[in-house]
Scaffold this active site. Structure first.
Site: not given
Ligand code: TRH
Length: 384
Positions: A28, A286
């Site tokens: 989110d 996402e």
């Molecule tokens: O963390 P998520 O599993 O988020 C989830 C999904 O979006 C899901 O669809 C939604 O319904 C739920 O949240 C509420 O995966 P996502 O979407 O890839 O988000 C991770 C974010 O974290 C992404 O913007 C990348 C960031 N990130 C970093 O900036 N640094 C890091 O070291 C890591 C591991 C991630």
């Protein structure tokens, strides 16, 4: 032919209120932050109202301290502080991310200054409901539909559903200006330098990044990878992925060609670099799956699980959209616990030329479509 990789033609600078409630994980706030930063980079003024901004400390260092020009991070609680709201400059757009609802006090304060129908001479903000990403066919039908407001201070207005997606009839994917050029410029030397900067002990072997929940076939996959003659360095992101790896019975990784390296949390910029520097990316949710697409390396997706198993169709639609080869579909079915198939890493993680070719084609098609932020701005300008 117009250059579709460039943002839509210049538009005036708008003021945006973006609302985000953190449900769980980082998607989110991750998606909302990328949108805020992208809008600010294009000259817009953004206020991000969020109920838990803590992840921004590593995702976008300095964001909470106001060090990102054009973006102000505000506490969700303040969005119902009526006297203070009256002191704020009026905004042009409201974005409710992922079905979170704007506080009635916020709506009332705005309706008071504009008149619910813009009768005070200033238009009511364009009100967007930014939805989750899906490649399913219904997204095209629902994208852009209005939802009339029947009650309350904004009665008579409409909210608009804005669906990200993979076809020209959807809202597109986040892709900030210059991303693909930066990706292309990240060459072997940049890769080596990035590993060194982050203390990653790369010895020239295959690199796999791991950002996942608890994949059903994680242990079996790591075991298979460790039995490959060519070695692999596994870069494991903190949190659920690290915990899941720590649960793998050590015996399954004994005499393995796999080396494990646990990462600290990275900024979003460095998370992109991680995806660019790896030969294969296991991503989840996402935002990271979109970033994996732009990174251009073969990847596996651990989709966010939904209670009613709605994610099964969503995963299938996504793989179909990308024309994923059979081996890749089979890998995803076991990785996501949909079928108890034996794990086969060949065709997905290793010997994945067909998967890479499919992704190259898909990426070229997607690159030729307008990005989400450009489309959002264009949509808002039409509705004003
Ligand atoms: O963390 P998520 O599993 O988020 C989830 C999904 O979006 C899901 O669809 C939604 O319904 C739920 O949240 C509420 O995966 P996502 O979407 O890839 O988000 C991770 C974010 O974290 C992404 O913007 C990348 C960031 N990130 C970093 O900036 N640094 C890091 O070291 C890591 C591991 C991630």
């Amino acid at each position: 032919m117009p250059d579709m990789t460039a943002p839509c033609p210049a538009s005036p600078s708008l003021r945006w209120d973006i609302f985000c409630r953190v449900i769980d994980n980082y998607g989110d706030i991750g998606v909302c932050w990328r949108l805020c930063a992208d809008l600010a980079q294009r000259g817009h003024q953004v206020r991000l109202w969020v109920d838990d901004a803590s992840a921004l400390d590593w995702m976008a260092p300095g964001a909470r301290q106001g060090q990102w020009p054009g973006v102000q991070v505000l506490d969700w609680q303040q969005s119902s502080n009526t006297p203070w709201l009256h002191t704020l400059p009026r905004s042009d757009v409201w974005v409710e991310a992922f079905g979170c609802e704007i506080a009635p006090e916020f709506i009332a304060a705005h309706a008071h200054s504009t008149g619910a129908s813009g009768t005070n001479g200033t238009p009511f903000p364009v009100w967007i409901n930014l939805e989750y990403l899906s490649a399913e066919a219904w997204v095209e039908r629902c994208h852009g539909l209005p939802s009339p407001i029947l009650h309350g201070p904004a009665q008579g207005q409409s909210k608009y559903f804005f669906y990200p997606g993979f076809t020209p009839s959807t809202g597109g994917l986040l892709r900030e200006p210059g991303l693909l050029e930066r990706r292309q410029a990240f060459d072997t030397a940049a890769r080596r330098q990035w590993f060194a900067q982050h203390g990653i002990p790369w010895q020239g072997e295959r690199v796999v990044s791991l950002f996942c929940y608890e994949p059903a076939s994680l242990a079996a996959t790591l075991q298979s990878l460790g039995r490959e003659p060519s070695p692999t360095l596994l870069l494991i992101t903190p949190g659920r992925a690290s915990e899941a790896v720590r649960q793998v019975p050590p015996a399954m990784l004994a005499h393995s060609t796999l080396r494990l390296h646990f990462l600290p949390p990275l900024s979003q910029t460095d998370f992109d670099h991680l995806l660019w520097a790896s030969d294969f990316n296991a991503v989840r949710g996402e935002d990271s799956v979109v970033r994996a697409l732009w990174a251009g390396q073969p990847f596996a997706w651990h989709i966010y699980p939904q209670e009613d198993a709605a994610h099964h169709n969503k995963l299938q639609a996504f793989l179909q959209q990308l024309q994923a080869p059979k081996a890749v579909q089979a890998f995803h079915a076991s990785w996501n616990g949909i079928t108890p198939q034996p794990v086969r890493i060949h065709g997905c993680i290793t010997r994945n030329h067909a998967w890479k070719a499919a992704l190259d084609t898909a990426r070229s098609t997607l690159q030729a479509q307008h990005d989400l932020t450009s489309q959002l701005v264009e949509f808002v300008m039409k509705k004003r």
